[in-house]
Design a protein around this motif. Structure first.
Motif, PDB file in Angstrom:
ATOM      1  N   SER A 255      40.698  75.329  23.775  1.00  0.00           N
ATOM      2  CA  SER A 255      39.359  74.691  23.341  1.00  0.00           C
ATOM      3  C   SER A 255      38.883  73.554  24.111  1.00  0.00           C
ATOM      4  CB  SER A 255      39.108  74.529  21.787  1.00  0.00           C
ATOM      5  OG  SER A 255      39.821  73.377  21.729  1.00  0.00           O
ATOM      6  N   GLY A 256      39.624  72.874  24.917  1.00  0.00           N
ATOM      7  CA  GLY A 256      39.175  71.856  25.504  1.00  0.00           C
ATOM      8  C   GLY A 256      39.516  71.962  27.403  1.00  0.00           C
ATOM      9  N   TYR A 257      40.341  73.071  27.580  1.00  0.00           N
ATOM     10  CA  TYR A 257      40.567  73.176  28.948  1.00  0.00           C
ATOM     11  C   TYR A 257      39.448  73.044  29.826  1.00  0.00           C
ATOM     12  CZ  TYR A 257      45.148  74.678  27.325  1.00  0.00           C
ATOM     13  OH  TYR A 257      46.427  74.911  26.895  1.00  0.00           O
ATOM     14  N   ASN A 258      38.080  73.592  29.622  1.00  0.00           N
ATOM     15  CA  ASN A 258      37.101  73.703  30.398  1.00  0.00           C
ATOM     16  C   ASN A 258      35.983  72.915  30.010  1.00  0.00           C
ATOM     17  OD1 ASN A 258      38.014  76.213  32.289  1.00  0.00           O
ATOM     18  ND2 ASN A 258      38.358  76.808  30.144  1.00  0.00           N
ATOM     19  N   THR A 259      36.273  72.161  29.060  1.00  0.00           N
ATOM     20  CA  THR A 259      35.044  71.236  28.509  1.00  0.00           C
ATOM     21  C   THR A 259      35.394  69.696  28.236  1.00  0.00           C
ATOM     22  OG1 THR A 259      35.640  71.563  26.129  1.00  0.00           O
ATOM     23  CG2 THR A 259      34.037  72.966  27.268  1.00  0.00           C
ATOM     24  N   GLY A 260      36.647  69.391  28.383  1.00  0.00           N
ATOM     25  CA  GLY A 260      37.172  67.904  27.988  1.00  0.00           C
ATOM     26  C   GLY A 260      37.719  67.838  26.575  1.00  0.00           C
ATOM     27  N   GLY A 261      37.353  68.764  25.851  1.00  0.00           N
ATOM     28  CA  GLY A 261      37.823  68.805  24.308  1.00  0.00           C
ATOM     29  C   GLY A 261      36.940  68.081  23.326  1.00  0.00           C
ATOM     30  N   VAL A 262      37.466  67.788  22.221  1.00  0.00           N
ATOM     31  CA  VAL A 262      36.501  66.934  21.091  1.00  0.00           C
ATOM     32  C   VAL A 262      37.320  66.225  20.490  1.00  0.00           C
ATOM     33  CG1 VAL A 262      34.779  68.771  21.042  1.00  0.00           C
ATOM     34  CG2 VAL A 262      36.949  68.833  19.491  1.00  0.00           C
ATOM     35  N   PRO A 263      37.171  64.947  20.219  1.00  0.00           N
ATOM     36  CA  PRO A 263      38.103  64.100  19.385  1.00  0.00           C
ATOM     37  C   PRO A 263      38.570  64.695  18.128  1.00  0.00           C
ATOM     38  CG  PRO A 263      35.827  62.878  19.855  1.00  0.00           C
ATOM     39  CD  PRO A 263      35.602  64.465  20.157  1.00  0.00           C
ATOM     40  N   ILE A 264      39.766  64.165  17.810  1.00  0.00           N
ATOM     41  CA  ILE A 264      40.445  64.821  16.427  1.00  0.00           C
ATOM     42  C   ILE A 264      40.239  63.791  15.503  1.00  0.00           C
ATOM     43  CG2 ILE A 264      42.707  65.639  15.227  1.00  0.00           C
ATOM     44  CD1 ILE A 264      41.539  67.582  17.314  1.00  0.00           C
ATOM     45  N   HIS A 265      39.796  63.889  14.358  1.00  0.00           N
ATOM     46  CA  HIS A 265      39.371  62.844  13.295  1.00  0.00           C
ATOM     47  C   HIS A 265      40.395  62.788  12.189  1.00  0.00           C
ATOM     48  CE1 HIS A 265      35.681  62.673  15.013  1.00  0.00           C
ATOM     49  NE2 HIS A 265      35.415  64.067  15.103  1.00  0.00           N
ATOM     50  N   ASN A 266      41.443  63.812  11.853  1.00  0.00           N
ATOM     51  CA  ASN A 266      41.956  63.748  10.668  1.00  0.00           C
ATOM     52  C   ASN A 266      43.692  63.470  10.954  1.00  0.00           C
ATOM     53  OD1 ASN A 266      39.936  64.301   9.089  1.00  0.00           O
ATOM     54  ND2 ASN A 266      40.108  66.641   9.911  1.00  0.00           N
ATOM     55  N   LEU A 267      43.912  62.816  12.251  1.00  0.00           N
ATOM     56  CA  LEU A 267      45.197  62.353  12.449  1.00  0.00           C
ATOM     57  C   LEU A 267      45.854  61.496  11.464  1.00  0.00           C
ATOM     58  CD1 LEU A 267      45.090  61.803  16.432  1.00  0.00           C
ATOM     59  CD2 LEU A 267      46.400  63.480  15.007  1.00  0.00           C
ATOM     60  N   MET A 268      45.344  60.845  10.822  1.00  0.00           N
ATOM     61  CA  MET A 268      45.999  60.074   9.554  1.00  0.00           C
ATOM     62  C   MET A 268      46.845  60.907   8.525  1.00  0.00           C
ATOM     63  SD  MET A 268      46.520  57.089   8.637  1.00  0.00           S
ATOM     64  CE  MET A 268      47.425  56.241   7.274  1.00  0.00           C
ATOM     65  N   ALA A 269      46.271  62.192   8.705  1.00  0.00           N
ATOM     66  CA  ALA A 269      47.219  63.089   7.865  1.00  0.00           C
ATOM     67  C   ALA A 269      48.403  63.212   8.229  1.00  0.00           C
ATOM     68  CB  ALA A 269      46.367  64.629   7.896  1.00  0.00           C
ATOM     69  N   VAL A 270      48.821  63.143   9.518  1.00  0.00           N
ATOM     70  CA  VAL A 270      50.380  63.022  10.040  1.00  0.00           C
ATOM     71  C   VAL A 270      50.943  62.280   9.370  1.00  0.00           C
ATOM     72  CG1 VAL A 270      51.764  62.762  11.816  1.00  0.00           C
ATOM     73  CG2 VAL A 270      49.556  63.751  12.401  1.00  0.00           C
ATOM     74  N   VAL A 271      50.453  60.939   8.725  1.00  0.00           N
ATOM     75  CA  VAL A 271      51.295  60.040   8.074  1.00  0.00           C
ATOM     76  C   VAL A 271      51.143  60.175   6.634  1.00  0.00           C
ATOM     77  CG1 VAL A 271      51.206  57.363   7.596  1.00  0.00           C
ATOM     78  CG2 VAL A 271      50.413  58.207   9.809  1.00  0.00           C
ATOM     79  N   GLU A 272      50.188  60.427   6.070  1.00  0.00           N
ATOM     80  CA  GLU A 272      50.159  60.853   4.559  1.00  0.00           C
ATOM     81  C   GLU A 272      50.875  61.697   4.198  1.00  0.00           C
ATOM     82  OE1 GLU A 272      45.396  59.018   4.528  1.00  0.00           O
ATOM     83  OE2 GLU A 272      45.653  61.279   4.457  1.00  0.00           O
ATOM     84  N   LYS A 273      50.868  63.115   4.905  1.00  0.00           N
ATOM     85  CA  LYS A 273      51.473  64.188   4.679  1.00  0.00           C
ATOM     86  C   LYS A 273      53.009  64.329   5.215  1.00  0.00           C
ATOM     87  CE  LYS A 273      47.264  66.483   3.813  1.00  0.00           C
ATOM     88  NZ  LYS A 273      46.420  67.916   4.229  1.00  0.00           N
TER      89      LYS A 273
END
Length: 342
Positions: A255-273
């Motif tokens: 999804s970001g190869y040609n557009t630069g992609g978008v920020p990921i907002h839910n990375l805290m879930a890596v910690v919480e879960k």
């Protein structure tokens, strides 16, 4: 024999967004080759039969000085990718005329190789079509099978979410997950691909362009394994839908190869879960599974135990169009360029 045409596809311009046929890549018929007279010096000539068009190739369309896990394409030179060809002349004791080889091939009708450094000879005892060896029995198949074995730690009864499930990697992951007794949620970008995912066993298959991924996951989840081919908003949704101890297998983020992609907002879930997130490049784990892969996958395909789908177009002149289609997700199945018959 007089010299014959050796058509090729050249990397002509570094794209700022999506690759443009005729600008980013250019089909060229100006080159010739004398198959009988060209000096081999211990090498061999390969006639290209089929070439694979894969999402990762967009990353090679960059400046030479920008590093990555795979070299940049050289401006003014043929593209390079996975393919299958047949040896038409050899001056190498390890390679015989008539051998079929798989591996890294330039996008031209004929190429000269010094050895088997980036190629392997395919015996094809199961009589699969050669195109299968650049798809389900080639790099995409290796990507799915090897990383699933390495990172999934799948347990019967768990739930997996597979993105780009209509493609060669995702579709094999769906089938591997079902063989391991998992419930499978799968997404793709067309109704045709949804039907294919259903036909290979996906329990919940949906078109992400018509249904919101987060809504589907909230009903069909939570998910224990996430196979990520797309990144972006879908990765964000998967983070929210993950169970405690989920395993995320990061294969690609098209999804970001040609557009630069978008920020990921839910990375805290890596910690919480307590999510485990593994990125990988298949060549880095290939040595562990290569022999087992070739002993297992071609036989399963031949027996009909694993299904695959292809979109085959004829001619090197179609490379640019197919490259763009793959990047936009408009290809119908595994993208294959048929260059010649056996």
């Amino acid at each position: 024999m007089a010299p014959i045409r050796n058509a090729r596809v050249l990397f002509n311009d570094i794209p700022k967004g999506f690759p443009e046929p005729g600008k980013t890549t250019v089909y060229d018929e100006s080159k010739t080759i004398d198959l009988d007279g060209v000096s081999l010096n211990g090498g061999f000539i390969v006639k290209t039969l089929v070439l694979s068009i894969d999402p990762y190739m967009r990353g090679r369309m960059r400046k030479q000085e920008i590093g990555s896990y795979v070299p940049a394409f050289a401006l003014g030179e043929p593209l390079v990718g996975y393919g299958v060809g047949v040896v038409v002349r050899s001056d190498n004791a390890k390679v015989q005329e008539g051998d079929h080889v798989y591996g890294s091939l330039t996008h031209e009708e004929y190429s000269i190789h010094k050895g088997l450094d980036e190629l392997i000879i395919i015996p094809n005892e199961h009589k699969l079509p050669w195109s299968a060896y650049i798809g389900v029995a080639g790099m995409p198949g290796k990507t799915a099978w090897m990383a699933w074995k390495e990172f999934s730690h799948a347990k019967k009864g768990e739930t997996a979410f597979v993105t780009a499930g209509g493609g060669p990697v995702g579709s094999l992951v769906i089938q591997l997950a079902k063989l391991d007794g998992l419930k499978v949620i799968a997404s793709a970008g067309s109704d045709e691909k949804v039907k294919f995912m259903q036909s290979i066993g996906a329990d919940v298959a949906f078109n992400y362009k018509k249904m919101k991924t987060s809504d589907v996951l909230s009903k069909a989840g939570p998910i224990d394994i996430y196979w990520d081919n797309v990144g972006g908003e879908t990765l964000d949704a998967a983070l929210l839908a993950a169970s405690v101890g989920a395993r995320f297998i990061e294969c690609g983020m098209i999804s970001g190869y040609n557009t630069g992609g978008v920020p990921i907002h839910n990375l805290m879930a890596v910690v919480e879960k307590s999510i485990s997130m593994n990125g990988f490049i298949v060549v880095r784990i290939e040595h562990k599974y290569q022999q087992q892969f070739y002993k297992t996958i071609p036989a399963m395909v031949a027996k009909g135990q694993l299904k695959f789908a292809e979109e085959i177009v004829n001619g090197l002149h179609r490379v640019g169009d197919m490259m763009l289609a793959v990047q936009k997700g408009e290809n119908k199945a595994k993208a294959v360029i048929k260059v010649a018959d056996n």
